[in-house]
Design an enzyme around this catalytic site. Structure first.
Site, PDB file in Angstrom:
ATOM      1  CG  ASP A 208       8.669  11.942   2.824  1.00 51.07           C
ATOM      2  OD1 ASP A 208       7.939  11.513   1.905  1.00 51.07           O
ATOM      3  OD2 ASP A 208       9.112  11.215   3.734  1.00 51.07           O
ATOM      4  CE  LYS A 234       2.570   5.934   2.821  1.00 52.76           C
ATOM      5  NZ  LYS A 234       3.510   6.784   3.536  1.00 52.76           N
ATOM      6  NE  ARG A 387      -3.586   7.645   8.689  1.00 56.67           N
ATOM      7  CZ  ARG A 387      -2.442   7.370   8.070  1.00 56.67           C
ATOM      8  NH1 ARG A 387      -1.586   8.336   7.793  1.00 56.67           N
ATOM      9  NH2 ARG A 387      -2.157   6.138   7.701  1.00 56.67           N
TER      10      ARG A 387
END
Ligand SMILES: *Cc1c(COP(=O)(O)O)cnc(C)c1O
Length: 427
Positions: A208, A234, A387
């Site tokens: 992935d 993303k 993050r």
């Protein structure tokens, strides 16, 4: 790589001046009052993409109507797949853009288990994306529990214990399915080593690539990868819900069957034959009509990555991540922050996880400042992780420096205490 860093804003600004990718930032829609560090979750909007969607809507759909299928639309899933192939080191006709990552995963896992007729074990790890593990659980349920799901563990919550992973891959293993870069700790696998190991045991490997595509060099052909999926919204900057991609190694394609037999995967959809006959190549993994307006948002994002060059992107990503970790050590450790990502950049993707007991409320204070200070958007992951996504096409060294300063301010003045610990729906 050894860097010489200084913990000053002048130093950060100097790095931006000499950065070979700095000009790409101007190709995005950017409000300079916001520092955006969540490109690993939803990339920024490229200006050209807004134009492409506008053109597809008003001109191709509004004026040309159904004629646009033949002019522009019909072959987009294959054409975009061939462009993404260049980013992930695949060949032409090995990549297809369709559905979302989760659905593509379902199609490939199902096909792989059907192909591996006598083997029942599927190996993954505890760092995999939950949706990937849900798909496995769902397939196990559909196959009347015949599938055995086994997960490799981590000793420190940051690195996967690869000895443990290898010990779980046995002769009965049909498929190994792993995130190339894990979404929480940013752990980056040695994909070649794992692929070879699994293949020696007779297992197929599915990578992935969602958190890696467009930011970490990937060479699927070189490592002889079997299968892969990944998303485009993303680091490929293709917009919310833009379709995902799937990859099947050329030599496997003839043996693989999609579990969803739809007309777009038929050998000749416009014959409207009542009997299904799968298309020859990877096209058989299409199901129904593709979402054209969302596909329109992919091309520019991919073109920008190719123009910037993967090695330039990786170099900047490593340098910026190392700079953030340098500032963590120099300035944040004394406020009880620690690193939640691998120390070694060879084992790290392009986001850095910072661990703090008050991570959720600090994150809220960064996103919603109560005074006029700059708004900063990272994201929070349970239970205590902030993050920081580094997107080399638009993230600056100065933004990283400012973020660290702002975190210190929030802790020193106690600003985070004004926020509730109750989580929002999307974090
Ligand atoms: C983001 C991400 C996904 C997203 O799946 P969708 O079906 O596109 O929502 C899947 N897997 C991984 C590893 C991810 O990081």
């Amino acid at each position: 790589m050894n860097y010489f860093f200084e913990p000053t804003r002048e130093f950060a600004k100097q790095q931006d001046k000499t950065d070979v990718l700095h000009a790409f930032r101007h190709e995005f829609v950017i409000d300079e009052k916001t520092i955006y560090l969540d490109g690993n979750s939803l990339g920024r909007l490229p200006k050209k993409t807004a134009e492409a969607i506008e053109n597809a809507t008003n001109k191709q759909w509004g004026q040309n109507l159904i004629e646009s299928w033949n002019k522009h639309w019909y072959f987009m899933p294959q054409e975009l797949g061939n462009q993404i192939a260049q980013i992930i080191g695949a060949s032409a006709d090995e990549v297809l853009v369709c559905d979302n990552t989760t659905t593509n995963l379902y199609k490939l896992v199902f096909a792989a288990l059907k192909y591996q007729t006598t083997k029942n074990r599927v190996v993954s790890d505890i760092f995999n994306f939950p949706s990937d593990l849900y798909i496995l659980q769902g397939i196990k349920n559909q196959l009347r529990q015949k599938t055995e799901i086994v997960l490799a563990q981590s000793k420190d919550g940051i690195l996967i214990d690869t000895d443990d992973l290898k010990s779980k891959i046995d002769k009965n293993t049909a498929l190994v399915i792993l995130s190339f870069v894990s979404f929480k700790s940013s752990y980056l696998y040695n994909a070649e080593e794992i692929t070879q190991y699994a293949q020696q045991k007779g297992a197929l490997v599915l990578w992935d690539l969602s958190h890696a595509t467009g930011v970490v060099p990937i060479n699927l052909n070189q490592i002889n990868a079997d299968l892969a999926v990944g998303c485009t919204y993303k680091f490929l900057n293709s917009g919310p819900g833009a379709p995902a991609f799937l990859y099947i190694r050329k030599s496997l394609q003839q043996y693989f069957e999609s579990p969803v037999w739809g007309w777009f995967g038929h050998q000749n959809p416009f014959e409207f034959n009542l009997k299904y006959k799968a298309a020859d190549g990877i096209q058989k993994f299409l199901s129904g009509t593709p979402p054209i307006l969302s596909l329109m948002a992919i091309e520019t994002g991919v073109e920008m990555i190719l123009r910037a060059g993967m090695q330039n992107i990786r170099n900047k990503s490593i340098k910026q991540s190392e700079y953030l970790i340098f500032l963590l050590n120099a300035k944040l450790k004394k406020y009880r922050f620690s690193l939640g990502s691998p120390q070694n950049f060879n084992e790290r993707g392009s986001h850095v996880s910072l661990i703090h007991q008050e991570a959720y409320r600090i994150c809220q204070a960064l996103i919603s400042p109560h005074n006029s200070t700059i708004k900063i958007i990272p994201d929070f992951r349970e239970p205590n992780i902030i993050r920081i996504g580094i997107a080399p096409l638009y993230t600056t060294f100065d933004e990283i420096w400012q973020t660290v300063e702002r975190i210190i301010e929030i802790i020193v003045n106690g600003e985070y205490k004004q926020f509730s610990t109750t989580r929002n729906a999307v974090t």
